[in-house]
Design a protein around this motif. Structure first.
Motif, short mmCIF file in Angstrom:
data_model
loop_
_atom_site.label_atom_id
_atom_site.label_comp_id
_atom_site.label_asym_id
_atom_site.label_seq_id
_atom_site.Cartn_x
_atom_site.Cartn_y
_atom_site.Cartn_z
N GLU A 1 0.84 -1.21 0.00
CA GLU A 1 0.00 0.00 0.00
C GLU A 1 0.87 1.25 0.00
O GLU A 1 1.74 1.40 0.86
N PRO A 2 0.61 2.19 -0.95
CA PRO A 2 1.50 3.36 -1.04
C PRO A 2 1.33 4.37 0.08
O PRO A 2 2.26 5.11 0.39
N ALA A 3 0.13 4.45 0.69
CA ALA A 3 -0.10 5.44 1.74
C ALA A 3 -1.00 4.84 2.80
O ALA A 3 -2.19 5.18 2.90
N PRO A 4 -0.48 3.94 3.64
CA PRO A 4 -1.33 3.30 4.65
C PRO A 4 -1.93 4.28 5.65
O PRO A 4 -2.96 3.97 6.27
N GLU A 5 -1.31 5.45 5.80
CA GLU A 5 -1.85 6.42 6.75
C GLU A 5 -3.17 7.03 6.29
O GLU A 5 -3.87 7.68 7.07
N ARG A 6 -3.54 6.83 5.01
CA ARG A 6 -4.82 7.35 4.51
C ARG A 6 -5.89 6.26 4.44
O ARG A 6 -7.01 6.52 4.02
N ASN A 7 -5.58 5.07 4.86
CA ASN A 7 -6.54 3.97 4.91
C ASN A 7 -7.31 4.08 6.22
O ASN A 7 -6.72 4.03 7.31
N VAL A 8 -8.64 4.22 6.14
CA VAL A 8 -9.44 4.43 7.36
C VAL A 8 -9.36 3.24 8.30
O VAL A 8 -9.60 3.38 9.51
N HIS A 9 -9.05 2.04 7.79
CA HIS A 9 -8.91 0.88 8.67
C HIS A 9 -7.67 0.99 9.55
O HIS A 9 -7.56 0.27 10.54
N ASN A 10 -6.76 1.89 9.19
CA ASN A 10 -5.52 2.02 9.95
C ASN A 10 -5.52 3.19 10.91
O ASN A 10 -4.52 3.40 11.61
N ARG A 11 -6.60 3.97 10.95
CA ARG A 11 -6.64 5.18 11.78
C ARG A 11 -7.87 5.17 12.67
O ARG A 11 -8.89 4.53 12.35
N PRO A 12 -7.83 5.88 13.80
CA PRO A 12 -8.99 5.93 14.70
C PRO A 12 -10.15 6.67 14.05
O PRO A 12 -9.95 7.60 13.25
N PRO A 13 -11.38 6.29 14.39
CA PRO A 13 -12.56 6.92 13.75
C PRO A 13 -12.68 8.40 14.01
O PRO A 13 -13.35 9.10 13.24
N ALA A 14 -12.04 8.91 15.03
CA ALA A 14 -12.11 10.35 15.29
C ALA A 14 -11.60 11.16 14.10
O ALA A 14 -12.01 12.31 13.90
N GLU A 15 -10.75 10.58 13.26
CA GLU A 15 -10.13 11.32 12.16
C GLU A 15 -10.98 11.30 10.89
O GLU A 15 -10.86 12.20 10.06
N TRP A 16 -11.84 10.29 10.70
CA TRP A 16 -12.54 10.15 9.42
C TRP A 16 -14.03 9.88 9.55
O TRP A 16 -14.73 9.68 8.55
N ALA A 17 -14.57 9.90 10.76
CA ALA A 17 -15.96 9.50 10.99
C ALA A 17 -16.97 10.41 10.29
O ALA A 17 -18.13 10.03 10.13
N ALA A 18 -16.56 11.60 9.87
CA ALA A 18 -17.49 12.47 9.16
C ALA A 18 -17.79 11.94 7.76
O ALA A 18 -18.80 12.32 7.15
N TYR A 19 -16.92 11.07 7.23
CA TYR A 19 -17.09 10.56 5.87
C TYR A 19 -17.68 9.15 5.81
O TYR A 19 -18.37 8.81 4.86
N ALA B 1 -16.08 -0.76 11.37
CA ALA B 1 -15.67 -1.74 12.37
C ALA B 1 -16.05 -3.15 11.94
O ALA B 1 -15.28 -4.11 12.13
N GLY B 2 -17.23 -3.31 11.32
CA GLY B 2 -17.62 -4.62 10.81
C GLY B 2 -16.72 -5.09 9.67
O GLY B 2 -16.39 -6.27 9.58
N GLN B 3 -16.30 -4.18 8.81
CA GLN B 3 -15.38 -4.54 7.73
C GLN B 3 -14.03 -4.98 8.29
O GLN B 3 -13.43 -5.95 7.79
N ARG B 4 -13.55 -4.30 9.31
CA ARG B 4 -12.28 -4.69 9.93
C ARG B 4 -12.37 -6.10 10.50
O ARG B 4 -11.45 -6.92 10.33
N ALA B 5 -13.48 -6.39 11.18
CA ALA B 5 -13.65 -7.72 11.77
C ALA B 5 -13.69 -8.80 10.67
O ALA B 5 -13.09 -9.87 10.83
#
Length: 440
Positions: A107-125, A132-136
């Protein structure tokens, strides 16, 4: 990445970022990255893009069987990250094949993958509970397939995140659809045509005036035959993209049939393959119509998407045709255009002729052609005698005066009338029966 108006090479891999017009997505625009190998569709990556371009949801990633094992999936995914360099990416849940591919993908930019970051950063989208279900699901697939799955990047990998996700549910709001307004905006419809050879040569001949060639095209198509099934786009470019996209997926039937050898299946499909190959060799013309609904007209039933509109159950929708653009499908970099000022009066054809409106039937035939007495503009469709009543009365008076004057100078000598001769029918003569010949 190449656009629809750039010629694609016959060799190597070409990538094309284009519209993906599908139901669903709401205000999110459907976009598709196409991979072409030697000009042939080899795979595609389908995504939905947020209106502010800062969030992308992956919907589907597919590589055709004959092109697998050549890293095309990774190339398309890399292109997605490059096309939206600052957007959050949600890869969603993966199946077995996707899990095995992801484990090999860098992955070229894992820091932009929402599965890798807390929901506080992307929950508006994105809906935090859905993510969380997709991660599981992905963690389960990793364990089932026995792969690592880059778990070191995943936020709290393998932990239960339901309670945290529920806290951020109120943050998420679906954006409102801000698509084209058919009552105010100009729309662009699309149509693919295989023209008769003579007409094809004429309409693509630059030595002729564009207005003349556009008139020939409209006479061939029919002023009341604009496509009802077309997605009416907000730009001409998007309309042409849809045509090129549709042509690309217009492929010969598959050889994947049950039973028999490949050679036997090919023989069985030979007629269909020959017909498809003949269609592919025919010169194809792509057209777009620039229209708007007349001011004050009732707004037809329609369904608004992020960047396009469809008209629902068209009864024959009157539109003002402001322009026509067309291009040779094999030469998409060269576009012909004609502008109509004032606009022509045309119509989007009825979905079913039995539902055609009275207004449509009064102007167009069932084939969408103009009826006798109707012109390209309604103002030109009136009788040639309209507005000339006084002149016609004056001319009639002069004619009567001339006749009376000639009668006074040269009175006519009428022959004596002959007495009427009455013929009695022969009682033995039978009436002649009606036959199949001409009757007077």
């Amino acid at each position: 990445m190449a656009g629809a108006e750039v010629p694609l090479g016959a060799d190597g891999v070409s990538l094309w970022l284009t519209d993906w017009k599908v139901d669903g997505g709401g205000a999110w625009s459907g976009r598709r990255i196409l991979a072409l190998v030697g000009g042939v569709h080899a795979g595609h990556l389908d995504v939905f893009v947020h209106p502010d371009q800062q969030a992308v949801g992956v919907a589907n990633l597919e590589v055709e069987p004959g092109f697998r094992g050549q890293h095309l999936a990774s190339v398309m995914m890399d292109a997605l990250y490059a096309a939206y360099p600052t957007a959050w990416i949600n890869h969603g849940g993966r199946g077995p094949q996707g899990t095995l591919w992801w484990d090999r993908y860098d992955e070229p930019a894992p820091e932009r993958n929402v599965h890798n970051r807390p929901p506080a950063e992307w929950a508006a989208y994105f809906d935090a509970v859905a993510v969380a279900g997709q991660r599981a699901r992905n963690a389960y697939q990793n364990r089932y397939q026995g792969v690592h799955g880059h778990r070191e990047h995943v936020y709290r990998y393998g932990e239960a995140l339901e309670s945290e996700a529920r806290r951020y549910m109120p943050v998420f709001r679906e954006p409102d659809v801000q698509g084209p307004d058919p009552q105010k905006d100009v729309l662009h419809g699309a149509l693919r045509l295989v023209l008769p050879p003579g007409l094809h040569r004429i309409v693509h001949d630059n030595r002729r005036a564009p207005a003349e060639r556009a008139g020939l095209l409209l006479d061939h198509i029919g002023y009341g035959n604009l496509p009802h099934a077309s997605a009416w786009s907000s730009t001409e470019h998007s309309a042409f993209e849809e045509l090129a996209h549709d042509r690309l997926f217009d492929t010969p039937p598959s050889l994947d049939m049950d039973g028999g050898t490949v050679a036997a299946r090919r023989v069985a499909l030979e007629p269909a393959l020959a017909a498809a190959q003949m269609r592919a060799q025919q010169p194809e013309t792509h057209l777009t119509f620039k229209v708007r609904v007349p001011d004050g007209a009732d707004l037809p039933l329609h369904d608004v998407k992020a960047s396009w509109v469809t008209f629902v159950d068209s009864p024959g929708i009157e539109v003002q045709l402001a322009g026509l653009s067309w291009r040779h499908a094999q030469q998409p970099w060269h576009t012909h255009r004609a502008v109509f000022s004032p606009p022509l009066d045309a119509a989007i054809k009825p979905e079913y002729q039995r539902d055609a409106s009275a207004s449509y039937r009064s102007r167009y035939s069932e084939l969408g052609d103009l009826l006798p007495g109707q012109g390209p503009r309604r103002a030109e469709s009136t009788s040639p005698f309209t507005g000339r009543e006084a002149d016609i009365r004056a001319m009639a008076a002069r004619l009567h005066q001339g006749v009376a004057h000639r009668a006074e100078r040269h009175p006519a000598e009428l022959p004596p009338s002959s007495p009427a001769v009455h013929v009695r029918p022969d009682p033995h003569q039978h009436p002649r029966p009606d036959g199949p010949g001409i009757r007077y």
